[in-house]
Design an enzyme around this catalytic site. Structure first.
Site, PDB file in Angstrom:
ATOM      1  N   ALA A  52       0.825  -1.165  -0.043  1.00 18.26           N
ATOM      2  CA  ALA A  52      -0.026   0.060   0.054  1.00 18.26           C
ATOM      3  C   ALA A  52       0.992   1.385   0.167  1.00 18.26           C
ATOM      4  O   ALA A  52       2.201   1.207   0.282  1.00 18.26           O
ATOM      5  CB  ALA A  52      -0.816   0.257   1.271  1.00 18.26           C
ATOM      6  N   GLY A 102       0.549  -5.012   1.081  1.00 18.79           N
ATOM      7  CA  GLY A 102      -0.632  -4.923   0.094  1.00 18.79           C
ATOM      8  C   GLY A 102      -0.259  -5.503  -1.048  1.00 18.79           C
ATOM      9  O   GLY A 102      -1.261  -6.155  -1.592  1.00 18.79           O
ATOM     10  N   GLU A 134      -0.907  -9.244  -0.413  1.00 20.56           N
ATOM     11  CA  GLU A 134      -2.289  -9.384  -0.351  1.00 20.56           C
ATOM     12  C   GLU A 134      -3.101  -9.353  -1.559  1.00 20.56           C
ATOM     13  O   GLU A 134      -3.903 -10.079  -1.681  1.00 20.56           O
ATOM     14  CB  GLU A 134      -2.593  -8.557   0.839  1.00 20.56           C
ATOM     15  N   GLU A 187       4.485  -5.023   7.579  1.00 22.74           N
ATOM     16  CA  GLU A 187       3.786  -3.980   8.251  1.00 22.74           C
ATOM     17  C   GLU A 187       4.135  -3.730   9.651  1.00 22.74           C
ATOM     18  O   GLU A 187       4.192  -2.758  10.216  1.00 22.74           O
ATOM     19  CB  GLU A 187       2.422  -4.404   8.280  1.00 22.74           C
TER      20      GLU A 187
HETATM   21  C1  HXC Z   1       5.174   4.462  -1.042  1.00 18.34           C
HETATM   22  C2  HXC Z   1       7.046   3.374  -2.066  1.00 18.34           C
HETATM   23  C3  HXC Z   1       6.698   2.117  -1.540  1.00 18.34           C
HETATM   24  C4  HXC Z   1       5.502   2.145  -0.692  1.00 18.34           C
HETATM   25  C5  HXC Z   1       8.562   2.175  -2.471  1.00 18.34           C
HETATM   26  N1  HXC Z   1       8.003   3.176  -2.666  1.00 18.34           N
HETATM   27  N2  HXC Z   1       7.588   1.221  -1.584  1.00 18.34           N
HETATM   28  N3  HXC Z   1       6.197   4.449  -1.694  1.00 18.34           N
HETATM   29  N4  HXC Z   1       4.649   3.110  -0.524  1.00 18.34           N
HETATM   30  N5  HXC Z   1       4.798   0.922  -0.148  1.00 18.34           N
HETATM   31  C6  HXC Z   1       8.832   4.209  -3.356  1.00 18.34           C
HETATM   32  C7  HXC Z   1       9.978   4.734  -2.486  1.00 18.34           C
HETATM   33  O1  HXC Z   1       9.810   5.776  -1.510  1.00 18.34           O
HETATM   34  C8  HXC Z   1      10.882   5.451  -3.557  1.00 18.34           C
HETATM   35  O2  HXC Z   1      10.327   6.563  -3.860  1.00 18.34           O
HETATM   36  C9  HXC Z   1      10.713   4.442  -4.732  1.00 18.34           C
HETATM   37  O3  HXC Z   1       9.290   3.842  -4.536  1.00 18.34           O
HETATM   38  C10 HXC Z   1      11.950   3.584  -5.037  1.00 18.34           C
HETATM   39  O4  HXC Z   1      12.031   2.850  -3.827  1.00 18.34           O
HETATM   40  P1  HXC Z   1      13.341   2.521  -3.155  1.00 18.34           P
HETATM   41  O5  HXC Z   1      13.203   2.249  -1.792  1.00 18.34           O
HETATM   42  O6  HXC Z   1      14.131   3.605  -3.304  1.00 18.34           O
HETATM   43  O7  HXC Z   1      13.965   1.219  -4.022  1.00 18.34           O
HETATM   44  P2  HXC Z   1      14.930  -0.014  -3.318  1.00 18.34           P
HETATM   45  O8  HXC Z   1      15.994   0.486  -2.527  1.00 18.34           O
HETATM   46  O9  HXC Z   1      15.039  -0.723  -4.498  1.00 18.34           O
HETATM   47  O10 HXC Z   1      13.802  -0.714  -2.144  1.00 18.34           O
HETATM   48  C11 HXC Z   1      12.580  -1.495  -2.737  1.00 18.34           C
HETATM   49  C12 HXC Z   1      12.058  -1.797  -1.434  1.00 18.34           C
HETATM   50  C13 HXC Z   1      11.800  -0.442  -0.536  1.00 18.34           C
HETATM   51  C14 HXC Z   1      12.735  -2.945  -0.493  1.00 18.34           C
HETATM   52  C15 HXC Z   1      10.549  -2.553  -1.731  1.00 18.34           C
HETATM   53  O11 HXC Z   1      11.029   0.343  -1.329  1.00 18.34           O
HETATM   54  C16 HXC Z   1      10.603  -0.804   0.388  1.00 18.34           C
HETATM   55  O12 HXC Z   1      11.028  -1.101   1.441  1.00 18.34           O
HETATM   56  N6  HXC Z   1       9.342  -0.327   0.353  1.00 18.34           N
HETATM   57  C17 HXC Z   1       8.384  -0.544   1.233  1.00 18.34           C
HETATM   58  C18 HXC Z   1       7.768  -1.764   1.491  1.00 18.34           C
HETATM   59  C19 HXC Z   1       6.658  -1.842   2.668  1.00 18.34           C
HETATM   60  O13 HXC Z   1       6.990  -1.634   3.658  1.00 18.34           O
HETATM   61  N7  HXC Z   1       5.514  -2.404   1.908  1.00 18.34           N
HETATM   62  C20 HXC Z   1       4.263  -2.570   3.133  1.00 18.34           C
HETATM   63  C21 HXC Z   1       3.769  -1.237   3.206  1.00 18.34           C
HETATM   64  S1  HXC Z   1       2.561  -1.414   4.215  1.00 18.34           S
HETATM   65  P3  HXC Z   1      11.213   7.993  -4.071  1.00 18.34           P
HETATM   66  O14 HXC Z   1      10.506   9.075  -4.354  1.00 18.34           O
HETATM   67  O15 HXC Z   1      11.924   8.055  -2.702  1.00 18.34           O
HETATM   68  O16 HXC Z   1      12.024   7.751  -5.379  1.00 18.34           O
HETATM   69  C22 HXC Z   1       1.049  -2.046   3.394  1.00 18.34           C
HETATM   70  C23 HXC Z   1      -0.101  -2.221   4.248  1.00 18.34           C
HETATM   71  C24 HXC Z   1      -1.089  -3.150   3.741  1.00 18.34           C
HETATM   72  O17 HXC Z   1       1.327  -2.554   2.376  1.00 18.34           O
HETATM   73  C25 HXC Z   1      -2.274  -2.980   4.434  1.00 18.34           C
HETATM   74  C26 HXC Z   1      -3.361  -2.609   3.564  1.00 18.34           C
HETATM   75  C27 HXC Z   1      -3.448  -2.693   2.267  1.00 18.34           C
END
Ligand code: HXC
Length: 260
Positions: free
Chosen positions: A66, A110, A113, A133
């Site tokens: 998400a 997400g 999911e 999460e």
């Molecule tokens: C918003 C995101 C994002 C996310 C990545 N980006 N994941 N933005 N929400 N979930 C954005 C980053 O901010 C970044 O933007 C760009 O995408 C590239 O990501 P990087 O981190 O620079 O890439 P990398 O170093 O290759 O790392 C990849 C990654 C990391 C390991 C996947 O991005 C990451 O950990 N993302 C979050 C994963 C996460 O926690 N997902 C769960 C979310 S909570 P900029 O602007 O900086 O270039 C969830 C709740 C679900 O999903 C419940 C309800 C549905």
């Protein structure tokens, strides 16, 4: 219709493909993306020429979760008041034709999911799944704790949800979360499109009923589930495709379904 966050195509006869396309954010699932996805899937569901759908992302990311930036300032009142995330369930609850997920790269939170909401999941060996999460101070909110647990068992699901660790596509296959694991992303997408095409060649009404009865197994006990299946089986004797299919077998011919 033209969309901002997804690409929509029909790459093979009877197959609708949705490609998540928000590369700058690794396909983070912001609300407008989910609205577009629901719209595209609903249109394929209503399209008589489509028999099955595939959802995929890029080689790097199916979806990295998400949209954390969209969520970070939400309050309980705004989350509860707008039923935040509820519309994600449209995919699982409202789409009647089979939906396949072809998962490459990150499928986190997400994204994992969403992939688990599909009827069938294919992935590549290097895909990275996880429910991270816990590392953001929350828990899965789009069915992850429920679907992962049913798919791979409580102990493994608990380990993943509590640690926030990733697991790869190879493991997803071993655990039965994914039906097939491919070496490369391209093979994964081709494999999913091939299966969707095969499904689309079957009787539409039988396919619809087959998805319905398998899904009932998730909600009903075994006795009610088997009874439900038998009723649906009986009801198909009222379809033209049952006559077509069984007559074709008896005559050693290929069936020509009503939908074909
Ligand atoms: C918003 C995101 C994002 C996310 C990545 N980006 N994941 N933005 N929400 N979930 C954005 C980053 O901010 C970044 O933007 C760009 O995408 C590239 O990501 P990087 O981190 O620079 O890439 P990398 O170093 O290759 O790392 C990849 C990654 C990391 C390991 C996947 O991005 C990451 O950990 N993302 C979050 C994963 C996460 O926690 N997902 C769960 C979310 S909570 P900029 O602007 O900086 O270039 C969830 C709740 C679900 O999903 C419940 C309800 C549905």
């Amino acid at each position: 219709t033209s969309y901002e966050y997804i690409l929509v195509s029909t790459p093979r006869p009877g197959v609708g493909l949705v490609t998540l396309n928000r590369p700058k954010a690794l396909n983070a699932l912001c609300t407008p993306l989910i609205v577009e996805l629901n719209d595209a899937l609903r249109k394929f569901d209503a399209d008589l020429s489509v028999g099955a759908m595939v959802i995929t992302g890029s080689e790097k990311a199916f979806a990295a979760g998400a949209d954390i930036k969209e969520m970070k300032d939400k309050t309980f009142a705004s989350a509860y008041g707008t039923d935040f995330i509820e519309n994600w369930s449209d995919l699982a609850a409202q789409i009647k034709k089979p939906v396949l997920a072809a998962v490459n790269g990150y499928a986190l939170g997400g994204g994992c999911e969403l992939a688990m909401m599909a009827d069938i999941m294919y992935c590549s060996a290097g895909a990275a799944f996880g429910q991270p999460e816990i590392k953001l101070g929350v828990v899965p909110g789009a069915g992850g704790s429920q679907r992962l647990t049913r798919a791979i068992g409580k102990s493994r699901a608990m380990e993943l949800v509590l640690s926030g660790d990733n697991f790869d596509g190879k493991k997803a296959g071993e655990w039965g979360l994914a039906a097939k694991v491919f070496e490369s992303p391209q093979e994964c997408v081709d494999g999913a499109l091939g299966l969707a095409q095969k499904i689309a060649r079957h009787s539409r009404i039988a396919v619809k009923a087959a998805k319905e009865v398998v899904n009932k197994s998730q909600d009903l006990g075994i006795r009610e589930g088997v009874e439900y299946e038998r009723r649906v089986f009986h009801s198909l004797f009222g379809s033209r495709d049952q006559k077509i299919g069984m007559a074709a077998f008896a005559e050693k011919k290929k069936p020509e379904w009503e939908n074909a």
